[in-house]
Scaffold this active site. Sequence first.
Site, mmCIF file in Angstrom:
data_model
loop_
_atom_site.group_PDB
_atom_site.id
_atom_site.type_symbol
_atom_site.label_atom_id
_atom_site.label_comp_id
_atom_site.label_asym_id
_atom_site.label_seq_id
_atom_site.Cartn_x
_atom_site.Cartn_y
_atom_site.Cartn_z
ATOM 1 N N ASN A 1 0.835 -1.195 0.000
ATOM 2 C CA ASN A 1 0.000 0.000 0.000
ATOM 3 C C ASN A 1 0.870 1.246 0.000
ATOM 4 O O ASN A 1 1.978 1.251 0.529
ATOM 5 C CB ASN A 1 -0.954 -0.009 1.198
ATOM 6 N N PHE B 1 -1.599 8.223 4.464
ATOM 7 C CA PHE B 1 -2.420 8.797 5.548
ATOM 8 C C PHE B 1 -3.690 9.458 5.008
ATOM 9 O O PHE B 1 -4.060 10.565 5.413
ATOM 10 C CB PHE B 1 -1.614 9.825 6.351
ATOM 11 N N SER C 1 5.584 5.018 8.775
ATOM 12 C CA SER C 1 4.960 4.783 7.482
ATOM 13 C C SER C 1 5.920 5.203 6.376
ATOM 14 O O SER C 1 6.493 6.294 6.429
ATOM 15 C CB SER C 1 3.663 5.582 7.350
ATOM 16 N N ASN D 1 5.025 5.931 3.393
ATOM 17 C CA ASN D 1 4.238 6.542 2.328
ATOM 18 C C ASN D 1 4.038 8.047 2.453
ATOM 19 O O ASN D 1 3.339 8.646 1.650
ATOM 20 C CB ASN D 1 2.874 5.848 2.248
ATOM 21 N N THR D 2 4.624 8.650 3.478
ATOM 22 C CA THR D 2 4.641 10.107 3.601
ATOM 23 C C THR D 2 6.101 10.527 3.563
ATOM 24 O O THR D 2 6.899 10.104 4.404
ATOM 25 C CB THR D 2 3.985 10.566 4.920
ATOM 26 N N LYS E 1 5.480 3.256 17.113
ATOM 27 C CA LYS E 1 5.520 2.255 16.043
ATOM 28 C C LYS E 1 6.713 2.517 15.147
ATOM 29 O O LYS E 1 6.858 3.609 14.597
ATOM 30 C CB LYS E 1 4.234 2.284 15.228
ATOM 31 N N ASN F 1 6.098 -1.679 11.456
ATOM 32 C CA ASN F 1 5.284 -1.215 10.340
ATOM 33 C C ASN F 1 5.648 -2.022 9.087
ATOM 34 O O ASN F 1 6.358 -3.021 9.164
ATOM 35 C CB ASN F 1 5.529 0.285 10.116
#
Length: 354
Positions: free
Chosen positions: A110, A114, A174, A176-177, A212, A241
Amino acid sequence: MNLVEKIALGVLHRIDPEHSHSLALMAMKAGVVPMPGIVTSDRLRTSFCGMALSNPVGLAAGYDKNATVVDALTQAGFGFVEVGAVTPHPQPGNPKPRLFRLTEDQAVINRFGFNNEGMEAAAARLTRRSRRRPVPVGLNLGANKDSEDRAADYVRVFETCGPYVDFATVNVSSPNTEKLRDLQGADALRGLLSGVLAAREGQDKYTPIFLKIAPDLTDAELAKVAGVAQEVDVDAIIATNTTLSRDGLKSRYRAEAGGLSGPPLFEKSTRVLARLSELTDGTMPLIGVGGIASAEDAYQKIRAGASIVQLYSALAYKGLSLVEEIALGLDELLERDGFAHVADAVGTGRKDWL
């Protein structure tokens, strides 16, 4: 997995994965998905950071980003549920497509970024549900992509939603940011966690704060993260994560950008978990996440050093009935090996992963 669930998953897997997940949430909200309720036993009941859990199997963040199906999820057999990630302002996330099923690998990639409706919407839903939860519910805190002060974003979300949850997770892992993982550096992490912990002092109740982390940290980076977590006295660490690694994948989607989750993550995340347990001498409460798809997987995480575990990606392939299956299977494994309580098994196999 029952026949109805098998058929439903077969239908959903013919649809775009993000759309199919939305349909699954709609079905849960409508109350048409069978739920087992509380799953527990004397061996499974445990306490974690002051929270009484019916069993040690929880839901990881990302499944219910906007806290829309909390009622249903707390009846799905989980011992605890984590919703979010939530940011101060609503944001659409990254362009679609951004969710990929790697069926041959039973994995998921993915790159959501966010996407969520913001902290005010989440707080309104959590407020309505805060007094009738059969299991603890926590919130994953995030930062807006265009924020000029991401550390302040985590504090704002916690100040707004903290009164209505049983725990909160600082998510700096994460992939993805852009540059979010930079917050795992010692100085940035110290400042960020200190800010959230200071905000907790201004609230009427004590809310455990978890951190996390990513599975892709070097040993030196992991040692620094563990040191900071102990220094500021964070309540627990979630390991881990999703990963940026693509080792051994078969699917045609293996080159897609984003975080990889599912069985290919299991070994990497479990080694990080065991290393954290060693670095903190078993004194830091740990939550094991990454690649759990069976009771044996959950048991290995616990024996590697986790007191409790979380899952998510496996639900896309095996359905919500997997939750009860893992909890009851874990109970059988504990009985087989002579453990009277799940807490007795924590860390007993750590050396196997080091």
